[in-house]
Design an enzyme around this catalytic site. Structure first.
Site, PDB file in Angstrom:
ATOM      1  N   SER A 113     -41.721  10.905   0.364  1.00 40.32           N
ATOM      2  CA  SER A 113     -42.849  10.050   0.014  1.00 40.32           C
ATOM      3  C   SER A 113     -43.692  11.241  -0.772  1.00 40.32           C
ATOM      4  CB  SER A 113     -43.471   9.388   1.139  1.00 40.32           C
ATOM      5  OG  SER A 113     -44.761   9.211   0.708  1.00 40.32           O
ATOM      6  N   TYR A 161     -48.076  10.346   9.347  1.00 47.27           N
ATOM      7  CA  TYR A 161     -46.999   9.917   8.201  1.00 47.27           C
ATOM      8  C   TYR A 161     -47.053  11.031   7.448  1.00 47.27           C
ATOM      9  CZ  TYR A 161     -45.248   7.342   4.303  1.00 47.27           C
ATOM     10  OH  TYR A 161     -44.140   6.766   3.412  1.00 47.27           O
TER      11      TYR A 161
END
Length: 295
Positions: A140, A153
């Site tokens: 990501s 995350y």
């Protein structure tokens, strides 16, 4: 490894019950690959399998379960043959202040996104060595610059990137390719509350308009499929992210400053109330493979 080489081979996709995983399974199946769908939601996996035009097998498994993943890897070989493509896509996200976050949920995000990816690679590497295959780690832009209120995350995705980079050098002599996919805002269940969740709203509003665009999961899957065909070391979704690579040393400072300014105007109470796992997939994982009923 173009589409002609992919046809008839086996692809393994984790987190395939929905979102990018399901969309990528459809893309690879469209190129003639036989697909093994891995995830915790058995019924949803079978629903995805029924949409595929080729042979597909479903395996209900938690990517953090090392023994379970080892058994599934053996089953894939027995049922379909050795994998030529393995995509470590399974992932969950949670928002909220680190100081008040549920420690178990924080660790679960890291376990799924980082340790689950490592387990996926470990159990399928012998097959990839046989087929001189390709391992794709879904990362990501959170690895570019860590955003506040999403510490688990961001830490897990940065770790997954570093893991894949290290693995790439180790397995290159065995003719195994390793790619890293950098996903930006993607339209999945994880981002379904993007216009309501105060953390997501603040983070997205702090970016230029073009950078805040949400890309359809099907489009992201097409970019990923092209990366698989090319055995790309890096896959950028959207492609303009490639232009950001030279600026990465600046990102931690820029993101911290911009995010601090954006979050200064966010209602602290609203942030606390919205804290927790994001999306139906994350909820299903957190609740043991079952999506809890909507209150």
């Amino acid at each position: 490894m173009d589409e002609r080489v992919l046809r008839g081979r086996v692809a393994v996709v984790t987190g395939a019950a929905r979102g990018v995983g399901a969309a990528l399974a459809r893309e690879l199946a469209g190129e003639g690959m036989r697909v093994a769908l891995l995830g915790r939601e058995c019924e949803t996996l079978h629903a995805v399998a029924r949409t595929l035009p080729v042979e597909a097998h479903c395996y209900a498994v938690d990517v953090t379960d090392k023994a379970g993943m080892a058994r599934v890897a053996e089953q894939v070989t027995d049922d379909m043959g050795p994998a030529s493509v393995v995509v470590a896509n399974a992932g969950i996200a949670a928002t909220g202040p680190f100081a008040t976050a549920d420690p178990d949920l924080w660790e679960r995000v890291v376990n799924v996104n980082l340790l689950g990816s490592a387990t996926t690679a470990r159990v399928f590497l012998p097959q990839l060595a046989r087929t001189h295959g390709y391992f794709l780690q879904i990362a990501s832009t959170a690895a570019f610059g860590a955003a506040p209120m999403m510490s688990a995350y961001c830490a897990s995705k940065a770790g997954a990137e570093s893991f894949a980079q290290s693995l790439r050098a180790e397995v290159a002599p065995r003719r195994i390719g390793v790619g890293i996919a950098y996903l930006h805002w993607t339209g999945t269940a994880m981002t379904q509350d993007i216009d309501e969740n105060p953390v997501l709203v603040a983070l997205r509003a702090s970016q230029p308009r073009f950078a805040g665009r949400v890309h359809d999961a099907a489009q992201v899957a097409r970019w990923l499929r092209l990366g698989v065909e090319r055995r790309a070391t890096s896959v950028y979704c959207p492609p303009w992210l490639r232009l950001m690579e030279p600026l990465r040393p600046l990102f931690p400072f820029v993101v911290a400053r911009v995010a601090r300014r954006a979050l200064a105007h966010v209602d602290t109470r609203a942030v606390e109330q919205s804290a927790g796992v994001l999306g139906a997939g994350g909820a299903a994982d957190w609740h043991g493979g079952h999506v809890p009923p909507t209150p």
